[in-house]
Scaffold this active site. Structure first.
Site, mmCIF file in Angstrom:
data_model
loop_
_atom_site.group_PDB
_atom_site.id
_atom_site.type_symbol
_atom_site.label_atom_id
_atom_site.label_comp_id
_atom_site.label_asym_id
_atom_site.label_seq_id
_atom_site.Cartn_x
_atom_site.Cartn_y
_atom_site.Cartn_z
ATOM 1 N N LYS A 63 59.905 42.818 66.394
ATOM 2 C CA LYS A 63 58.853 41.942 66.924
ATOM 3 C C LYS A 63 59.525 40.698 67.501
ATOM 4 O O LYS A 63 60.052 39.855 66.768
ATOM 5 C CB LYS A 63 57.863 41.552 65.831
ATOM 6 C CG LYS A 63 57.341 42.713 64.975
ATOM 7 C CD LYS A 63 56.548 43.714 65.781
ATOM 8 C CE LYS A 63 55.833 44.708 64.883
ATOM 9 N NZ LYS A 63 56.719 45.567 64.061
ATOM 10 N N ASP A 98 41.476 26.099 48.897
ATOM 11 C CA ASP A 98 41.326 26.475 50.304
ATOM 12 C C ASP A 98 41.812 27.908 50.490
ATOM 13 O O ASP A 98 42.632 28.407 49.715
ATOM 14 C CB ASP A 98 42.162 25.526 51.176
ATOM 15 C CG ASP A 98 41.775 25.562 52.645
ATOM 16 O OD1 ASP A 98 40.824 26.286 52.994
ATOM 17 O OD2 ASP A 98 42.441 24.882 53.441
ATOM 18 N N ALA A 99 41.327 28.555 51.513
ATOM 19 C CA ALA A 99 41.818 29.896 51.849
ATOM 20 C C ALA A 99 43.165 29.780 52.549
ATOM 21 O O ALA A 99 43.497 28.754 53.144
ATOM 22 C CB ALA A 99 40.820 30.610 52.753
ATOM 23 N N GLU A 141 49.979 41.163 57.163
ATOM 24 C CA GLU A 141 49.128 39.979 57.138
ATOM 25 C C GLU A 141 48.533 39.803 55.741
ATOM 26 O O GLU A 141 48.088 40.779 55.123
ATOM 27 C CB GLU A 141 47.982 40.120 58.148
ATOM 28 C CG GLU A 141 48.416 40.473 59.564
ATOM 29 C CD GLU A 141 49.062 39.311 60.302
ATOM 30 O OE1 GLU A 141 48.993 38.171 59.794
ATOM 31 O OE2 GLU A 141 49.619 39.543 61.385
ATOM 32 N N LYS A 157 51.296 18.577 51.374
ATOM 33 C CA LYS A 157 51.782 18.457 52.741
ATOM 34 C C LYS A 157 52.225 17.019 52.969
ATOM 35 O O LYS A 157 51.844 16.115 52.233
ATOM 36 C CB LYS A 157 50.716 18.882 53.748
ATOM 37 C CG LYS A 157 49.477 18.026 53.750
ATOM 38 C CD LYS A 157 48.282 18.676 54.446
ATOM 39 C CE LYS A 157 48.569 19.308 55.771
ATOM 40 N NZ LYS A 157 47.352 19.835 56.418
ATOM 41 N N HIS A 189 51.330 25.420 49.665
ATOM 42 C CA HIS A 189 50.149 25.365 50.532
ATOM 43 C C HIS A 189 49.620 26.795 50.731
ATOM 44 O O HIS A 189 50.404 27.736 50.891
ATOM 45 C CB HIS A 189 50.534 24.747 51.873
ATOM 46 C CG HIS A 189 49.386 24.528 52.794
ATOM 47 N ND1 HIS A 189 48.793 25.552 53.509
ATOM 48 C CD2 HIS A 189 48.707 23.401 53.131
ATOM 49 C CE1 HIS A 189 47.810 25.063 54.246
ATOM 50 N NE2 HIS A 189 47.739 23.757 54.032
ATOM 51 N N GLU A 195 50.330 46.661 59.168
ATOM 52 C CA GLU A 195 50.924 47.983 59.372
ATOM 53 C C GLU A 195 52.359 48.034 58.841
ATOM 54 O O GLU A 195 53.118 47.091 59.032
ATOM 55 C CB GLU A 195 50.954 48.350 60.862
ATOM 56 C CG GLU A 195 49.589 48.373 61.540
ATOM 57 C CD GLU A 195 49.099 46.996 61.915
ATOM 58 O OE1 GLU A 195 47.893 46.718 61.694
ATOM 59 O OE2 GLU A 195 49.920 46.189 62.392
ATOM 60 N N ASP A 241 48.419 28.613 53.145
ATOM 61 C CA ASP A 241 48.942 29.372 54.282
ATOM 62 C C ASP A 241 50.403 29.766 54.058
ATOM 63 O O ASP A 241 50.823 30.869 54.399
ATOM 64 C CB ASP A 241 48.828 28.554 55.572
ATOM 65 C CG ASP A 241 47.389 28.310 55.978
ATOM 66 O OD1 ASP A 241 46.528 29.155 55.657
ATOM 67 O OD2 ASP A 241 47.119 27.272 56.614
ATOM 68 N N LYS A 242 51.187 28.850 53.475
ATOM 69 C CA LYS A 242 52.598 29.144 53.207
ATOM 70 C C LYS A 242 52.746 30.198 52.129
ATOM 71 O O LYS A 242 53.689 31.007 52.172
ATOM 72 C CB LYS A 242 53.327 27.860 52.791
ATOM 73 C CG LYS A 242 53.829 27.043 53.947
ATOM 74 C CD LYS A 242 55.087 27.654 54.558
ATOM 75 C CE LYS A 242 54.816 28.024 55.993
ATOM 76 N NZ LYS A 242 55.644 29.045 56.548
ATOM 77 N N ARG A 259 49.387 30.884 60.088
ATOM 78 C CA ARG A 259 48.518 29.790 60.529
ATOM 79 C C ARG A 259 49.275 28.462 60.639
ATOM 80 O O ARG A 259 48.692 27.451 61.009
ATOM 81 C CB ARG A 259 47.323 29.653 59.577
ATOM 82 C CG ARG A 259 46.165 28.895 60.199
ATOM 83 C CD ARG A 259 44.832 29.209 59.579
ATOM 84 N NE ARG A 259 44.788 29.024 58.143
ATOM 85 C CZ ARG A 259 43.680 29.211 57.417
ATOM 86 N NH1 ARG A 259 42.563 29.609 58.011
ATOM 87 N NH2 ARG A 259 43.696 29.040 56.119
ATOM 88 N N LYS A 260 50.557 28.463 60.348
ATOM 89 C CA LYS A 260 51.336 27.227 60.415
ATOM 90 C C LYS A 260 52.513 27.388 61.383
ATOM 91 O O LYS A 260 53.658 27.058 61.069
ATOM 92 C CB LYS A 260 51.828 26.843 59.014
ATOM 93 C CG LYS A 260 50.707 26.356 58.106
ATOM 94 C CD LYS A 260 50.144 25.020 58.584
ATOM 95 C CE LYS A 260 48.981 24.533 57.744
ATOM 96 N NZ LYS A 260 47.725 25.219 58.027
ATOM 97 N N LYS A 312 56.735 40.107 60.026
ATOM 98 C CA LYS A 312 57.141 40.914 61.185
ATOM 99 C C LYS A 312 58.621 41.279 61.107
ATOM 100 O O LYS A 312 59.468 40.406 60.898
ATOM 101 C CB LYS A 312 56.877 40.143 62.478
ATOM 102 C CG LYS A 312 55.394 39.857 62.715
ATOM 103 C CD LYS A 312 55.177 39.025 63.969
ATOM 104 C CE LYS A 312 53.695 38.721 64.185
ATOM 105 N NZ LYS A 312 53.468 37.862 65.360
ATOM 106 N N ASP A 334 58.375 38.063 68.681
ATOM 107 C CA ASP A 334 57.839 36.781 68.219
ATOM 108 C C ASP A 334 58.829 36.123 67.270
ATOM 109 O O ASP A 334 59.017 34.908 67.289
ATOM 110 C CB ASP A 334 56.514 36.977 67.479
ATOM 111 C CG ASP A 334 55.356 37.204 68.430
ATOM 112 O OD1 ASP A 334 55.434 36.752 69.584
ATOM 113 O OD2 ASP A 334 54.379 37.850 68.015
ATOM 114 N N PHE A 364 43.904 14.682 44.275
ATOM 115 C CA PHE A 364 44.299 16.019 44.746
ATOM 116 C C PHE A 364 44.704 16.833 43.514
ATOM 117 O O PHE A 364 45.872 16.947 43.188
ATOM 118 C CB PHE A 364 45.455 15.913 45.735
ATOM 119 C CG PHE A 364 45.836 17.205 46.439
ATOM 120 C CD1 PHE A 364 45.202 18.416 46.155
ATOM 121 C CD2 PHE A 364 46.840 17.208 47.395
ATOM 122 C CE1 PHE A 364 45.570 19.593 46.801
ATOM 123 C CE2 PHE A 364 47.219 18.379 48.047
ATOM 124 C CZ PHE A 364 46.579 19.569 47.752
#
Length: 339
Positions: A253, A222-223, A41, A151, A13, A54, A15-16, A228-229, A249, A255, A214
């Site tokens: 971090k 898709d971008a 990113e 997905k 995918h 960074e 995003d992945k 985003r997931k 990260k 997160d 598909f």
């Protein structure tokens, strides 16, 4: 009985793919310099991959080479313009996270979850989808009719304690060459049934590529964007989700490191107190060592955290105890951070 849904995206995918690229760059930085500070990113689409963020590190890395290796491993073409826009970590952030201070790398809250449904201490439907994602990746390596993107979603029938009784609808969207669709659909359905049988779960109906086709996927369809997931990356909607993404990260971090620690605590308390489920929230302020708060909830009610637990959840102790400078983060970005 009630209906509830969860989903996963395959490692192809868009995003992945971005998550894996960001984490692959992070892994190389940490391999060469364990004290690397990274916030990477990636965005991809239409023959371009833009990598920003960074890095402060002694590592000497080739961003384009790493990116192409990840694309090739996932099963995509490497014919992309790769734009390296990475800068250095902000000196304001570095003030609170250097080797002497060991403060949290950001503000934020993180959640960890565990339940007694499976040996992985994760919800059954989540484990089924993670296994499907892994098996699909192996399938597309062996059979060229199956392509990387896709997905899947489970809509399950649940009892009062959120135990999965049956799968009402199993939705799978998989990229393919559209050759032998009856045969490839049959393979997908067989795979899903085999996994569900393993977890003693029945499936009432399938929705396979409901739009009918598909064929175009990945960055051509898709971008993609790192982070985003976050629901898929954490507990697929079975638990609360912290505000931050993980991929790209480094362990300073919170997160990422705080979420990993919250999961470890949830698993430990689940077993210690013989719980059905346990959810842990940690919260931090940038530059401060100790968490602002630890909240532990469960099917038996809230559990008071100890002073020792606050000490354990200081950033430097999390990194040490979970060995977070020596982890392959790219692997966690493929099929789920918690397995």
């Amino acid at each position: 009985m009630k209906l509830y849904s969860n989903e996963i995206v395959f490692r192809g995918h868009p995003d992945k793919v971005c998550d894996q690229i960001s984490d692959a760059i992070l892994d190389e930085c940490l391999k060469q310099d364990p004290n690397s500070r990274c916030g990477i990113e990636t965005v991809g689409g239409k023959k371009k991959i833009f990598i920003t963020g960074e890095i402060t590190s002694k590592a000497n890395i080739d961003v384009a080479s790493i990116t192409k290796r990840v694309l090739n491993d996932i099963g995509y073409s490497t014919d992309y313009e790769i734009i390296d826009n990475i800068g250095k970590q902000s000196p304001d952030i570095a003030l609170g996270t250097n080797d002497e201070v060991n403060g949290a790398g950001d503000n934020g809250m993180m959640f960890g979850y565990a339940c007694d449904s499976t040996e992985q201490m994760l919800p059954t439907a989540m484990v089924i989808l993670q296994e499907l994602s892994k098996r699909y990746d192996e399938l597309r390596k062996k059979d060229s009719r199956f392509l990387p993107d896709g997905k899947a979603q489970i809509t399950g029938l649940y009892g009062d304690n959120m135990e999965l009784k049956a799968i009402k609808a199993f939705t799978v969207c998989y990229q393919n060459t559209e050759e032998d669709r009856k045969e490839t659909d049959k393979i997908i359905i067989g795979m899903c049934c085999e996994i569900a049988d393993k977890y003693e779960t029945t499936i009432e109906k399938f929705l396979i590529n409901p739009t009918g086709k598909f064929k175009i996927g990945g960055f051509e369809g898709d971008a993609g964007l790192t982070g985003r997931k976050i629901v898929v990356d954490q507990y697929q909607s079975f638990a609360n989700v912290g505000g931050g993404a993980f991929s790209g990260k480094d362990p300073t971090k919170v997160d990422r490191s705080g979420a990993y620690k919250a999961r470890e605590i949830a698993k430990r308390y689940l077993q210690k107190h013989n719980l059905i489920w346990c959810e842990v929230q940690l919260s931090y302020a940038i530059g401060i060592e100790q968490p602002l708060a630890i909240y532990i909830d469960s099917d038996m009610g809230s559990i008071e955290p100890t002073t020792e637990l606050y000490e354990e959840c200081k950033l430097k102790n999390i990194i040490r105890d979970l060995d977070l400078k020596n982890k392959c983060y790219e692997e966690t970005a493929r099929f789920g951070h918690f397995q």
